[in-house]
Design an enzyme around this catalytic site. Structure first.
Site, PDB file in Angstrom:
ATOM      1  N   ASP A   5       0.802  -1.234  -0.018  1.00  0.00           N
ATOM      2  CA  ASP A   5       0.063   0.023  -0.118  1.00  0.00           C
ATOM      3  C   ASP A   5       0.772   1.263  -0.212  1.00  0.00           C
ATOM      4  OD1 ASP A   5      -2.131  -1.785   0.184  1.00  0.00           O
ATOM      5  OD2 ASP A   5      -2.715  -1.273   2.158  1.00  0.00           O
ATOM      6  N   ASP A  61      -4.528  -0.827  -1.952  1.00  0.00           N
ATOM      7  CA  ASP A  61      -5.652  -0.619  -1.129  1.00  0.00           C
ATOM      8  C   ASP A  61      -6.727  -0.033  -2.133  1.00  0.00           C
ATOM      9  OD1 ASP A  61      -6.679  -1.029   1.427  1.00  0.00           O
ATOM     10  OD2 ASP A  61      -6.965   0.990   1.984  1.00  0.00           O
ATOM     11  N   HIS A  77     -10.607   0.759  -2.564  1.00  0.00           N
ATOM     12  CA  HIS A  77     -12.047   0.813  -1.901  1.00  0.00           C
ATOM     13  C   HIS A  77     -12.949   1.458  -3.304  1.00  0.00           C
ATOM     14  CE1 HIS A  77     -10.509  -0.437   1.777  1.00  0.00           C
ATOM     15  NE2 HIS A  77      -9.955   0.873   2.160  1.00  0.00           N
ATOM     16  N   HIS A  96     -17.463   2.913   0.938  1.00  0.00           N
ATOM     17  CA  HIS A  96     -17.113   1.666   1.306  1.00  0.00           C
ATOM     18  C   HIS A  96     -17.329   1.409   2.753  1.00  0.00           C
ATOM     19  CE1 HIS A  96     -14.090  -1.383   2.708  1.00  0.00           C
ATOM     20  NE2 HIS A  96     -14.492  -1.895   1.570  1.00  0.00           N
ATOM     21  N   LYS A 127      -7.012  -4.887  -2.867  1.00  0.00           N
ATOM     22  CA  LYS A 127      -7.835  -5.304  -1.786  1.00  0.00           C
ATOM     23  C   LYS A 127      -8.627  -4.142  -1.134  1.00  0.00           C
ATOM     24  CE  LYS A 127      -3.957  -4.381   1.192  1.00  0.00           C
ATOM     25  NZ  LYS A 127      -4.679  -3.437   2.355  1.00  0.00           N
ATOM     26  N   CYS A 173      -1.744  -2.700   7.798  1.00  0.00           N
ATOM     27  CA  CYS A 173      -1.757  -3.651   6.670  1.00  0.00           C
ATOM     28  C   CYS A 173      -0.439  -4.563   6.751  1.00  0.00           C
ATOM     29  CB  CYS A 173      -2.074  -3.174   5.342  1.00  0.00           C
ATOM     30  SG  CYS A 173      -3.667  -2.463   4.952  1.00  0.00           S
TER      31      CYS A 173
HETATM   32  C1  VGL Z   1      -4.544   0.556   5.691  1.00  0.00           C
HETATM   33  C2  VGL Z   1      -6.108   1.571   7.046  1.00  0.00           C
HETATM   34  C3  VGL Z   1      -7.047   1.401   6.105  1.00  0.00           C
HETATM   35  C4  VGL Z   1      -3.004   0.235   5.621  1.00  0.00           C
HETATM   36  C5  VGL Z   1      -5.566   0.453   4.744  1.00  0.00           C
HETATM   37  O1  VGL Z   1      -2.640   0.296   4.387  1.00  0.00           O
HETATM   38  O2  VGL Z   1      -2.392   0.009   6.551  1.00  0.00           O
HETATM   39  N1  VGL Z   1      -4.951   1.150   6.844  1.00  0.00           N
HETATM   40  N2  VGL Z   1      -6.716   0.901   5.064  1.00  0.00           N
HETATM   41 ZN    ZN Z   2      -8.014   0.957   3.437  1.00  0.00          ZN
END
Ligand code: VGL
Ligand code: ZN
Length: 212
Positions: A17, A55, A57, A61, A114, A159
């Site tokens: 991410d 990430d 969404h 979401h 994801k 994550c």
């Molecule tokens: C993440 C919070 C929400 C991350 C992703 O990549 O750590 N944290 N979505």
């Molecule tokens: Zn997220």
């Protein structure tokens, strides 16, 4: 020292991410999140195989506070358990969901998206937050013959942590490259994550101390 490490064919670098919304100026900015980019670009040259996660969404979401008329960082019980509510971030097709512009995309052999299911969040690169719905990454890693996953990116306490723990559960060796990560650190979540990772058996290393 650092340049002496060269990963084997059985080792894969998973870059979690590294997207605009998690970097300074982004919707869910991780403090100094952009500092991981040069470290990761350097690391990628030491691995024969690199995977990115993204990430990704849908609008409105279930993990977004705004969807529920709530404030970011409150928690809410969803069907699968307690969920932290986040600012709208990494919405499909928006600039915030793009990789950081300085992240070298060329080494990525696979991008695992994801968090695209409307009603379920996905921190881990392996499972959605119900710990049941699979992303397909385990099968991919096994098919490719990878035995050891090294994790870096954002955020260490969400994550990256969930991915590294699941890798172990799925039967892979699992290492987190600590200085190639930054954390959100919500109510002590960074310290807790480091303890959890160590206790579970995930190795924590510094990029300059990678050993064969
Ligand atoms: C993440 C919070 C929400 C991350 C992703 O990549 O750590 N944290 N979505
Ligand atoms: Zn997220």
């Amino acid at each position: 020292m650092q340049q002496s490490f060269q990963a084997t064919e059985a080792e894969v670098l998973v870059v979690v991410d590294v997207q605009n919304d998690f970097c300074p100026g982004g919707a869910l900015a991780v403090r100094r999140g952009d500092e991981v980019v040069p470290v990761i670009n350097r690391l990628a040259s030491q691995f024969r195989h690199v995977i990115f996660t993204q990430d990704w969404h849908s609008p409105r979401h279930a993990s977004f506070a705004s969807t529920h008329g709530k404030k970011p960082f409150e928690t809410l019980r969803l069907a699968y358990g307690e969920q932290v509510l986040w600012p709208d971030h990494c919405v499909q097709g928006t600039p915030g969901a793009d990789f950081h512009p300085a992240l070298d995309r060329r080494p990525a052999e696979l991008v695992v998206r994801k968090g695209f299911r409307q009603n379920i969040d996905s921190y881990s690169a392996f499972f959605e937050n119900d710990h049941h719905t699979r992303t397909g990454l385990s099968g991919y890693l096994r098919d490719r013959g990878f035995q050891h996953a090294y994790f870096c990116g954002l955020a260490l306490d969400f994550c990256v942590k969930w991915s590294a723990l699941d890798a172990l559960q799925e039967g892979f060796r699992s290492t987190v490259i600590e200085d190639a990560c930054r954390a959100i650190d919500l109510d002590g979540s960074l310290a807790a994550a480091l303890v959890e990772l160590r206790t579970a058996g995930v190795s924590l290393v510094q990029s300059a101390r990678l050993a064969a």
